[in-house]
Design an enzyme around this catalytic site. Structure first.
Site, PDB file in Angstrom:
ATOM      1  N   SER A 101       0.847  -1.191   0.000  1.00 55.50           N
ATOM      2  CA  SER A 101       0.000   0.000   0.000  1.00 55.50           C
ATOM      3  C   SER A 101       0.883   1.240   0.000  1.00 55.50           C
ATOM      4  O   SER A 101       1.644   1.441  -0.943  1.00 55.50           O
ATOM      5  CB  SER A 101      -0.941  -0.012   1.214  1.00 55.50           C
ATOM      6  OG  SER A 101      -1.816   1.090   1.194  1.00 55.50           O
ATOM      7  N   THR A 102       0.819   2.047   1.040  1.00 51.91           N
ATOM      8  CA  THR A 102       1.577   3.295   1.071  1.00 51.91           C
ATOM      9  C   THR A 102       3.074   3.027   0.944  1.00 51.91           C
ATOM     10  O   THR A 102       3.649   2.313   1.740  1.00 51.91           O
ATOM     11  CB  THR A 102       1.310   4.042   2.390  1.00 51.91           C
ATOM     12  OG1 THR A 102      -0.083   4.056   2.642  1.00 51.91           O
ATOM     13  CG2 THR A 102       1.844   5.454   2.327  1.00 51.91           C
TER      14      THR A 102
ATOM     15  N   HIS B 143      -2.811  -1.066  -3.195  1.00 52.42           N
ATOM     16  CA  HIS B 143      -3.968  -0.201  -2.919  1.00 52.42           C
ATOM     17  C   HIS B 143      -3.911   1.033  -3.814  1.00 52.42           C
ATOM     18  O   HIS B 143      -2.994   1.850  -3.707  1.00 52.42           O
ATOM     19  CB  HIS B 143      -3.974   0.227  -1.454  1.00 52.42           C
ATOM     20  CG  HIS B 143      -4.223  -0.897  -0.507  1.00 52.42           C
ATOM     21  ND1 HIS B 143      -3.835  -0.838   0.815  1.00 52.42           N
ATOM     22  CD2 HIS B 143      -4.812  -2.106  -0.676  1.00 52.42           C
ATOM     23  CE1 HIS B 143      -4.196  -1.974   1.421  1.00 52.42           C
ATOM     24  NE2 HIS B 143      -4.783  -2.752   0.523  1.00 52.42           N
TER      25      HIS B 143
ATOM     26  N   MET C 217       0.195   1.195   5.222  1.00 53.19           N
ATOM     27  CA  MET C 217      -0.480   1.525   6.465  1.00 53.19           C
ATOM     28  C   MET C 217      -1.615   0.544   6.725  1.00 53.19           C
ATOM     29  O   MET C 217      -2.249   0.050   5.790  1.00 53.19           O
ATOM     30  CB  MET C 217      -1.049   2.944   6.382  1.00 53.19           C
ATOM     31  CG  MET C 217      -1.687   3.438   7.671  1.00 53.19           C
ATOM     32  SD  MET C 217      -2.250   5.149   7.515  1.00 53.19           S
ATOM     33  CE  MET C 217      -3.605   4.963   6.373  1.00 53.19           C
TER      34      MET C 217
ATOM     35  N   ASP D 287      -4.199  -4.684   6.341  1.00 52.38           N
ATOM     36  CA  ASP D 287      -4.659  -5.509   5.229  1.00 52.38           C
ATOM     37  C   ASP D 287      -3.553  -6.455   4.786  1.00 52.38           C
ATOM     38  O   ASP D 287      -2.416  -6.038   4.573  1.00 52.38           O
ATOM     39  CB  ASP D 287      -5.088  -4.620   4.053  1.00 52.38           C
ATOM     40  CG  ASP D 287      -5.751  -5.412   2.944  1.00 52.38           C
ATOM     41  OD1 ASP D 287      -6.422  -6.425   3.252  1.00 52.38           O
ATOM     42  OD2 ASP D 287      -5.622  -5.020   1.768  1.00 52.38           O
TER      43      ASP D 287
END
Length: 355
Positions: A176-177, A202, A295, A298
């Protein structure tokens, strides 16, 4: 600081962020030239930046910021094909996240997503900027809060434990991030003979196609935005499309992906948990799971499913993560076999494919 040529965006975002006791909007500006004048006397902790503005575009301004004084920047971009391509440039230049905005109904949209925007700003304030300069980062697309067990049935250990080891192996990656450039760092170092790869990054709808196209141009292996029925084969990486889940299915000794319209899981669609759980079910010990910078949590439960099914599992280490959230949660669950720096991951993928 808010930098956007739309007075409505500046007004609404300033009011929304100002309601949070932990956030102070110190200034706003209609373009980067005005912004820099204000920043010289009061430098912000986080910048929310538009892309298309008069006198200087957001990408040029972002590059200047990263060269002068690296600062967490959130790109505020329209959800369009053109905006997606431009936002990919922003992420490659070091932006921390993307907040998407529609062309119409902007005020209502921003107010409806106020919690997500506040969360994005708070996340940006804690980002590890050292790896940002080398890895870039991914957009934040938080939505609903369903957990994986509410969307997909739990793993049946009796099925996966009996699964035979085959020569058809796959690699599943969740991030993600910080993930856009982390994935670039990994995929660009893989050969055409690397095992088939499935990826959840994401990212909003419309952005994943531009992301996959960019990777495809710079990587030896083929990188595609996944379509329903695409086969997972050596030398190919499939990126889950934004706004939809992706899971892996098995037909004989072959793997293919299924693209699903289903509720968000862990606030995300696509969700890493959805992908990892499907891999645990259909590939088990014939798979390698990798969870990288991001972050939240997940992917942690899905990685535990993969680990329990006999898969090899890897987490990116804290030093090289922009946000050490998702890997940390997987480690806490006992789902990880190895914790390694980003630069070690390509070699581990290649060696896994040769086992």
């Amino acid at each position: 600081m808010l930098v956007d040529d739309s007075a409505v965006v500046r007004q609404v975002l300033s009011a929304l962020l100002g309601k949070d006791n932990d956030i102070e909007v110190i200034a706003s500006a209609s373009d980067p030239i005005f912004a820099m004048d204000k920043m010289n006397s009061n430098w912000p902790d986080v910048i929310v930046l538009d892309v298309e503005m008069p006198r200087m575009d957001g990408i040029t301004f972002l590059k200047q910021i990263m060269a002068i004084r690296p600062t967490p920047v959130i790109i505020c971009s329209t959800l369009t094909e053109k905006g997606a391509a431009t936002s990919m440039q922003a992420l490659a230049s070091g932006a921390v996240a993307i907040v998407t905005k529609p062309k119409a109904g902007l005020k209502n949209f921003l107010e409806a997503d106020a919690g997500d925007i506040v969360q994005a700003v708070k996340m940006a304030a804690t980002a590890n900027l050292r790896p940002i300069r080398n890895m870039g980062v991914a957009p934040l697309v938080p939505t609903a809060k369903l957990k994986i067990d509410e969307v997909m049935p739990a793993l049946d250990a009796s099925l996966t434990s009996a699964m035979a080891v085959t020569t058809d192996k796959l690699v599943a990656i969740g991030t993600s991030t910080g993930g856009t450039q982390a994935l670039e760092a990994v995929l660009s170092r893989l050969s055409k003979t690397a095992p088939g790869i499935v990826i959840v990054q994401h990212m909003p709808e419309k952005f994943t196609e531009a992301f996959a196209d960019r990777l495809n141009r710079i990587c030896a292996l083929e990188v595609l935005e996944a379509k329903n029925g695409d086969r997972v084969i050596p030398g190919r990486a499939l990126v889950a499309p934004g706004g939809r889940h992706m899971q892996v299915k098995r037909s004989g000794a072959q793997y293919h992906v299924e693209i699903l319209d289903a509720p968000p899981v862990n606030r995300h669609r696509p969700s890493v948990d959805v992908l990892f759980r499907s891999v645990a079910k259909c590939a088990g010990r014939n798979s390698l799971g990798i969870i990288m910078t991001g972050m939240g949590d997940d992917g942690a439960l899905g990685m535990r499913d993969m680990h329990d099914a006999g898969a090899e599992t890897i987490a990116q280490d804290e030093r090289t993560c922009v946000v050490y959230g998702m890997p940390k949660e997987a480690v806490k669950l006992g789902a990880v076999d190895k914790i390694v720096p980003l630069e070690a991951i390509p070699g581990l993928i290649e060696s896994y494919g040769k086992k």
